[in-house]
Design an enzyme around this catalytic site. Structure first.
Site, short mmCIF file in Angstrom:
data_model
loop_
_atom_site.label_atom_id
_atom_site.label_comp_id
_atom_site.label_asym_id
_atom_site.label_seq_id
_atom_site.Cartn_x
_atom_site.Cartn_y
_atom_site.Cartn_z
N LYS A 1 2.98 -3.31 6.27
CA LYS A 1 3.18 -3.47 4.83
C LYS A 1 4.65 -3.26 4.48
CE LYS A 1 -1.11 -4.16 3.28
NZ LYS A 1 -1.52 -5.46 2.72
N SER B 1 0.83 -1.20 0.00
CA SER B 1 0.00 0.00 0.00
C SER B 1 0.87 1.25 0.00
CB SER B 1 -0.88 -0.01 1.25
OG SER B 1 -1.43 1.26 1.49
N TYR C 1 -0.49 -0.17 10.17
CA TYR C 1 -0.79 -0.83 8.90
C TYR C 1 0.34 -0.58 7.90
CZ TYR C 1 -3.25 -1.40 4.38
OH TYR C 1 -3.63 -1.75 3.10
N1 NAD Z 1 -8.64 -1.47 -1.17
C1 NAD Z 1 -7.67 -0.58 -1.09
O1 NAD Z 1 -7.87 0.63 -1.22
C2 NAD Z 1 -6.28 -1.03 -0.82
C3 NAD Z 1 -5.24 -0.11 -0.88
C4 NAD Z 1 -3.94 -0.53 -0.62
C5 NAD Z 1 -3.72 -1.85 -0.30
N2 NAD Z 1 -4.75 -2.74 -0.21
C6 NAD Z 1 -4.45 -4.12 0.16
O2 NAD Z 1 -5.00 -4.98 -0.81
C7 NAD Z 1 -5.43 -6.20 -0.20
C8 NAD Z 1 -6.86 -6.47 -0.56
O3 NAD Z 1 -7.63 -5.33 -0.20
P1 NAD Z 1 -9.22 -5.38 -0.14
O4 NAD Z 1 -9.67 -3.99 -0.38
O5 NAD Z 1 -9.73 -6.49 -0.94
O6 NAD Z 1 -9.43 -5.68 1.41
P2 NAD Z 1 -10.61 -6.53 2.08
O7 NAD Z 1 -10.65 -6.15 3.51
O8 NAD Z 1 -11.85 -6.40 1.29
O9 NAD Z 1 -10.06 -8.01 1.93
C9 NAD Z 1 -9.08 -8.54 2.76
C10 NAD Z 1 -9.48 -9.96 3.06
O10 NAD Z 1 -8.54 -10.53 3.97
C11 NAD Z 1 -9.28 -11.39 4.80
N3 NAD Z 1 -8.58 -11.66 6.06
C12 NAD Z 1 -8.46 -10.84 7.13
N4 NAD Z 1 -7.81 -11.47 8.12
C13 NAD Z 1 -7.50 -12.70 7.67
C14 NAD Z 1 -6.85 -13.81 8.26
N5 NAD Z 1 -6.36 -13.76 9.51
N6 NAD Z 1 -6.70 -14.93 7.52
C15 NAD Z 1 -7.19 -14.97 6.26
N7 NAD Z 1 -7.81 -13.96 5.66
C16 NAD Z 1 -7.98 -12.83 6.37
C17 NAD Z 1 -10.57 -10.67 5.06
O11 NAD Z 1 -11.58 -11.58 5.51
C18 NAD Z 1 -10.86 -10.05 3.71
O12 NAD Z 1 -11.72 -10.89 2.96
C19 NAD Z 1 -5.18 -6.04 1.28
O13 NAD Z 1 -3.94 -6.63 1.59
C20 NAD Z 1 -5.09 -4.54 1.45
O14 NAD Z 1 -4.30 -4.19 2.57
C21 NAD Z 1 -6.02 -2.35 -0.48
#
Ligand code: NAD
Ligand code: NAD
Lengths: 325, 325
Positions: free
Chosen positions: B151, B123, B147
């Protein structure tokens, strides 16, 4: 003033202890207690009236860190670690000590809840080639060794734990500490000291890399000065960016040898034998060269200004101010 | 082609699965197996002839990762994680999932010894203020959230494990993915999507920060494009610096709202209500603004070029190409 030192039996640790024993104070307060920890039994300094405790054990062993904090030290110097060459050769050991050991200590401090000043010795090995000519303070760490990676991860933890108020951390990225006294160790940087130390003791030294290698050095004295300054500096002045690249002397290996000739004569410098080593070269060529170190200088951290000075510090501190022969 | 996805029930995970189901191939090879893992039961896509396995569990639980690798996936997408707001509110949970869970997965891959391509969603929260006007690719990560720290530490591991040949990792620093479909989540960045998504659905939205806030966005479509490109790119071309800042659209919140007016009319934009929130503001003001993202663009990663385009992508993908009212 209660002080805890991890890695107390190491080179920098022993120098720091000698300095604290001499000063008798830190941050303007008399030192009342000194807790020394290492996996190798640390030596007790002669400090009359100071409660010195020695702890021998593995920092990364479960529960090892909590007991070190029972006396609630005001300042913690976290120096324990596995050096670069060994952390590269032994993947598990490096991560266990340098990352897990550090995290265990940080978490024990977090859970103890008394938020001491914590000084951590990071390394310029957090940086990796390719580099600009002068590496600025805001250059990204992209280490090319597991050791550098472990230091980088520890720095990140230190910054976050400080931000959260768990402790008041200062990470100091040491340049190569040269001339390292005593026997050669397993650090890949060992030759930078060896080519000065051994000839000054009348012995042959091996140079495993080309003379053109540019690198930044500071003396063990300066390392101790950095540590003391890091313990005493006002955290508010440092601000949120808690990991600082220390100043040093940037010279090529060729310039190191010229300085040795100036300080000790060409007969001494002739004891250096060039014998290329690909393994060491592979590590060293990814290492950083010259740093700006603007922030640390502005914050009052100071090192030598020439390599001649670094050699003279070694002759004064380790050779009783006498040249061999 | 065997593919493993962690965080498969999440927003990005579900979009990625839909795309893989549509394409039926990755890296020019037919997808034969898809392993989906999440702590919430993932949904199986309709993929005739593909061996789809669903795994529900905690990635950070002891032993959880090894079983996921039994089928030796060629490509691993590691998306599981705790979002920023929650990782800030719950210190232990954030470190356990985002750092320990990631390390457990990386170590399981290391021990399995088959060196797959591993794509990790990092991120832009690895960066922290103060910033230059445009943040260059070699700017240092100094996150201001736990967070972001988690990362950053995962990125460091990814680079070292790749260097050692344990896997072939690519870390992609996603900008804020906007417009995030569905219900608001606990990410501190939630409002960036909320102020577009809710008004487009005829509902009021809260804006907790000033309109002057500058931030970088890419659509969920672009996030999936990044992931696919990261899975397919030649690692040799990327070189040793494996963590890449993705491109995006840098706009102020005010410009987001103007784009909404252009695309959907001022009656829609009027549904945004300003209601300052100090907690969100404290997090958001340390966030990065505008990136150069030179390396990723040169490596072929592409995003939208205007926020209007991002809104239109949402209307097409989530609202069946229809505006409410
Ligand atoms: N959406 C954004 O704006 C954004 C920006 C930068 C980085 N990211 C990163 O991209 C990735 C996906 O983002 P997203 O928006 O789909 O997030 P999200 O929260 O929708 O999905 C993350 C998933 O991880 C699962 N999870 C949480 N804890 C867990 C565990 N202990 N074991 C297994 N699974 C677990 C959750 O149930 C969820 O389904 C993440 O790593 C997030 O940090 C997202
Ligand atoms: N000397 C340098 O050039 C240099 C440069 C940059 C950074 N540093 C860092 O400065 C610190 C001190 O360096 P040094 O030159 O004194 O190193 P050193 O090797 O002399 O001392 C490190 C000490 O840590 C101890 N140690 C190792 N594993 C341990 C464990 N599991 N539990 C407890 N103690 C353990 C060792 O026994 C040793 O006494 C280290 O963290 C090092 O990485 C040193």
């Amino acid at each position: 003033m209660r002080v805890l030192i991890t890695g107390a039996a190491g080179m920098v640790g022993r120098k720091l202890i000698a300095r604290l024993a001499k000063d008798g104070q830190l941050r303007g307060r008399k030192i009342s207690a000194l807790e020394l920890h290492d996996i190798v039994a640390p030596e007790a300094p002669a400090m009359p009236g100071v409660d010195v405790s020695l702890h021998t054990g593995d920092l990364a062993a479960p529960g090892a860190t909590a007991s070190l904090l029972a006396a609630r030290p005001d300042v913690i110097f976290h120096l324990a670690g596995i050096v670069s060459g060994e952390a590269e050769a032994n993947f598990d050991l490096g991560y266990r000590v340098n990352l897990d050991g550090t995290r265990a200590l940080f978490d024990a401090v977090r859970l103890a809840g008394f938020a001491p000043r914590l000084v951590f010795t990071s390394s310029i090995a957090v940086f990796g080639a390719p580099f600009p000519d002068v590496i600025p303070d805001d250059f990204h760490p992209t280490p090319l060794t597991s050791y550098g990676t472990q230091k980088q991860m520890s720095e990140a933890l230190l910054a976050d734990y400080t931000r959260r108020g768990f402790f008041d951390g200062i990470g100091i990225r040491l340049p190569t500490i040269c001339v390292r006294p005593g026997k050669p160790n397993k650090a890949a940087s060992g030759f930078f000291s060896g080519i000065i130390r051994e000839p000054l003791a009348g012995q042959e030294a091996i140079l495993p890399v080309p003379r053109s290698v540019l690198h930044t050095h500071a003396s063990p004295r300066s390392a101790v000065n950095f540590l003391i300054h890091a313990a005493e500096i006002d955290g508010a002045v440092v601000g949120p960016r808690r990991n600082l690249t220390m100043p040093g002397v940037a010279v090529t290996v060729g310039e190191q040898i010229e300085a040795l000739e100036r300080v000790a004569g060409s007969n001494v410098a002739k004891l250096i034998r060039e014998q290329p080593d690909d393994t060491i070269w592979a590590i060293v060529k990814g290492w950083p060269t010259r740093f700006e170190a603007k922030r640390s200088r502005e914050l009052g951290f100071a090192a030598e200004t020439s390599f001649d000075e670094i050699i003279r510090a070694h002759i004064e501190d380790e050779l009783d101010n006498k040249l061999a022969g």
